[in-house]
Write a protein that holds these residues in place. Sequence first.
Motif, mmCIF file in Angstrom:
data_model
loop_
_atom_site.group_PDB
_atom_site.id
_atom_site.type_symbol
_atom_site.label_atom_id
_atom_site.label_comp_id
_atom_site.label_asym_id
_atom_site.label_seq_id
_atom_site.Cartn_x
_atom_site.Cartn_y
_atom_site.Cartn_z
ATOM 1 N N PRO A 19 0.842 -1.209 0.000
ATOM 2 C CA PRO A 19 0.000 0.000 0.000
ATOM 3 C C PRO A 19 0.878 1.260 0.000
ATOM 4 N N ALA A 20 0.354 2.347 -0.566
ATOM 5 C CA ALA A 20 1.083 3.617 -0.623
ATOM 6 C C ALA A 20 1.252 4.155 0.788
ATOM 7 N N GLY A 21 2.385 4.799 1.001
ATOM 8 C CA GLY A 21 2.651 5.402 2.304
ATOM 9 C C GLY A 21 1.958 6.749 2.426
ATOM 10 N N ALA A 22 1.982 7.301 3.613
ATOM 11 C CA ALA A 22 1.370 8.610 3.867
ATOM 12 C C ALA A 22 2.163 9.694 3.130
ATOM 13 N N ALA A 23 1.476 10.772 2.685
ATOM 14 C CA ALA A 23 2.126 11.883 1.984
ATOM 15 C C ALA A 23 3.055 12.600 2.941
ATOM 16 N N GLY A 24 4.201 13.035 2.430
ATOM 17 C CA GLY A 24 5.156 13.782 3.235
ATOM 18 C C GLY A 24 4.735 15.233 3.366
ATOM 19 N N SER A 25 5.421 15.970 4.203
ATOM 20 C CA SER A 25 5.092 17.385 4.385
ATOM 21 C C SER A 25 5.610 18.175 3.176
ATOM 22 N N ALA A 26 4.992 19.325 2.929
ATOM 23 C CA ALA A 26 5.371 20.170 1.799
ATOM 24 C C ALA A 26 6.751 20.753 2.035
ATOM 25 N N GLY A 27 7.512 20.905 0.968
ATOM 26 C CA GLY A 27 8.832 21.498 1.064
ATOM 27 C C GLY A 27 8.740 23.010 1.208
ATOM 28 N N ALA A 28 9.857 23.621 1.503
ATOM 29 C CA ALA A 28 9.900 25.074 1.639
ATOM 30 C C ALA A 28 9.679 25.730 0.280
ATOM 31 N N ALA A 29 9.053 26.899 0.285
ATOM 32 C CA ALA A 29 8.807 27.631 -0.953
ATOM 33 C C ALA A 29 10.128 28.130 -1.520
ATOM 34 N N GLY A 30 10.248 28.109 -2.836
ATOM 35 C CA GLY A 30 11.444 28.602 -3.500
ATOM 36 C C GLY A 30 11.438 30.115 -3.538
ATOM 37 N N PRO A 31 12.559 30.729 -3.931
ATOM 38 C CA PRO A 31 12.611 32.190 -3.998
ATOM 39 C C PRO A 31 11.728 32.713 -5.126
#
Length: 182
Positions: A31-43
């Motif tokens: 089964p698919a794992g849980a979604a990771g947290s969003a990365g930091a916004a780029g400049p």
Amino acid sequence: MCLSICVLAGILFLISCDKQGPAGPQGPAGPAGAAGSAGAAGPKGDTGTANVIYSQWVTKQESDWDWQGQIYPHTDIAAPAVTQNILDSGVILVYMECPEYPDNTPVQLPFQHDADSLHFDFYDFVGDISIRCWMPTTSVVTFIPTTLYRYILIPASVLAATGTLPKDYNSVAARFHIPAGQ
């Protein structure tokens, strides 16, 4: 003793045998794992100009003009981005800013301040824009004030997507994200 040697040989034989056979077919995916947290916004990137090319403001003083006997003085602006393709199917806008005029607002060429004053227009060539000045009431131009010029090149593909172009400089600059200043 023969029996001990046979038993010992049998045990060694059984221990030394490989109990694992060849690899079997791959099993189904888990089964698919849980979604990771969003990365930091780029400049934040620079504001684009929609493939529109513009020059810096170029200052032209009276000494920069070729007087040609004072009938039609002209001055050239190197414009390497003016290609045959731009000449054939794009749009070339040229704006002038004159500190001696009261409001000093950039105006599109051709331009005349009033019916009896200097007229400015331009001619475009591959790699060059030539600004011309003339007087409607006389055949002699005696003075040209210090002026600034900027050209804006709009390729046909951008023009088709843009629709009608405004004439005033500030509206064109805003539409195509052209920064102010030199």
